[in-house]
Write a protein that holds these residues in place. Structure first.
Motif, short mmCIF file in Angstrom:
data_model
loop_
_atom_site.label_atom_id
_atom_site.label_comp_id
_atom_site.label_asym_id
_atom_site.label_seq_id
_atom_site.Cartn_x
_atom_site.Cartn_y
_atom_site.Cartn_z
N ALA A 1 29.79 27.64 29.51
CA ALA A 1 30.97 27.66 30.72
C ALA A 1 30.26 28.01 31.99
O ALA A 1 29.26 28.94 32.16
CB ALA A 1 32.17 28.50 30.28
N ASP A 2 30.85 27.31 32.95
CA ASP A 2 30.34 27.48 34.45
C ASP A 2 30.76 28.88 34.80
O ASP A 2 30.22 29.59 35.64
CB ASP A 2 30.55 26.36 35.07
CG ASP A 2 29.94 25.15 35.02
OD1 ASP A 2 28.74 25.02 35.01
OD2 ASP A 2 30.58 24.24 34.66
N GLN A 3 32.40 29.07 34.57
CA GLN A 3 32.94 30.23 35.07
C GLN A 3 33.83 30.73 33.86
O GLN A 3 34.52 29.95 33.05
CB GLN A 3 33.89 29.79 36.20
CG GLN A 3 33.02 29.79 37.52
CD GLN A 3 34.01 29.62 38.59
OE1 GLN A 3 34.46 28.59 39.08
NE2 GLN A 3 34.28 30.76 39.21
N ILE A 4 34.13 32.02 33.87
CA ILE A 4 34.81 32.76 32.87
C ILE A 4 35.66 33.71 33.54
O ILE A 4 35.07 34.49 34.29
CB ILE A 4 33.83 33.37 31.50
CG1 ILE A 4 33.17 32.26 30.86
CG2 ILE A 4 34.86 33.99 30.82
CD1 ILE A 4 32.08 32.76 29.91
N GLN B 1 34.68 34.30 42.69
CA GLN B 1 33.23 34.05 41.66
C GLN B 1 32.59 32.89 42.08
O GLN B 1 31.40 32.70 42.36
CB GLN B 1 33.85 34.02 40.38
CG GLN B 1 32.73 34.05 39.32
CD GLN B 1 33.06 33.94 37.93
OE1 GLN B 1 33.87 33.06 37.37
NE2 GLN B 1 32.52 34.62 37.17
N ALA B 2 33.45 31.68 42.25
CA ALA B 2 32.74 30.36 42.59
C ALA B 2 31.82 30.45 43.96
O ALA B 2 30.71 30.04 44.21
CB ALA B 2 33.62 29.28 42.58
N GLU B 3 32.51 31.28 44.89
CA GLU B 3 32.00 31.28 46.32
C GLU B 3 30.72 32.10 46.19
O GLU B 3 29.71 31.89 46.77
CB GLU B 3 32.90 32.10 47.21
CG GLU B 3 33.83 30.95 47.67
CD GLU B 3 35.15 31.88 48.33
OE1 GLU B 3 35.10 32.92 48.53
OE2 GLU B 3 36.04 31.16 48.79
N ARG B 4 30.54 33.37 45.23
CA ARG B 4 29.40 33.92 45.00
C ARG B 4 28.46 33.42 44.40
O ARG B 4 27.09 33.57 44.55
CB ARG B 4 29.69 35.38 44.33
CG ARG B 4 30.47 36.38 44.97
CD ARG B 4 30.58 37.67 44.09
NE ARG B 4 31.23 37.73 42.91
CZ ARG B 4 32.49 37.63 42.58
NH1 ARG B 4 33.47 37.85 43.60
NH2 ARG B 4 32.96 37.53 41.48
N MET B 5 28.62 32.30 43.54
CA MET B 5 27.64 31.47 42.74
C MET B 5 27.18 30.46 43.55
O MET B 5 26.13 29.88 43.24
CB MET B 5 28.44 30.78 41.49
CG MET B 5 28.72 32.15 40.70
SD MET B 5 29.81 31.49 39.25
CE MET B 5 28.72 30.40 38.42
N ALA B 6 27.66 30.06 44.55
CA ALA B 6 27.32 29.00 45.30
C ALA B 6 26.15 29.17 46.15
O ALA B 6 25.63 30.19 46.41
CB ALA B 6 28.45 28.38 46.40
#
Length: 132
Positions: free
Chosen positions: A65-68, A127-132
């Motif tokens: 998974a990309d995000q959980i 979370q997506a913003e931190r991962m970008a």
């Protein structure tokens, strides 16, 4: 996962949501919030008990998974603990107590479900913003 496939398309990001789904009122809220996120295609709900049981095909999906996100109703934080025991250390986490929803005092209503689901969607965005 890259943002672009070799074919030029944008890959679908796999987002999974796990709820404690405990026997209390707040467990009912986390369960229904996770189902709401799944219906709205914000994240795909999966079974936290399958992670605890280390079911191989579920574990492969979780690890890929990309995000959980884990939704926990009470202070025991069972969903987060099960993910960690399964070797999953990177996930967003929503604790209903931090939203003012307390065990034994929170009716399972559309309002409380929406509040939890909204907090989860926002946590996934952060979370997506931190991962970008």
């Amino acid at each position: 996962m890259s943002d672009q496939c070799s074919c030029g398309c944008t890959p679908v990001k796999v987002k999974m949501v796990f709820a404690c789904s405990g026997a209390s009122d707040v467990g009912g809220v986390t369960d229904q919030a996770a189902r709401k996120l799944s219906r709205e295609k914000t994240a795909s709900m999966s079974c936290i008990a399958a992670v605890a049981a280390e079911i191989p095909d579920i574990m492969k999906k979780v690890q890929a998974a990309d995000q959980i996100i884990a939704l926990d109703g009470c202070d025991h934080e069972c969903a987060a603990a099960i993910l960690r025991k399964g070797g999953i250390d990177t996930f967003a986490h929503v604790r209903l107590k931090e939203l003012g929803l307390e065990k034994g005092k929170t009716p399972v209503t559309e309002e409380t479900i929406a509040k939890a689901a909204c907090a989860a969607a926002e946590a996934l965005e952060r979370q997506a913003e931190r991962m970008a």
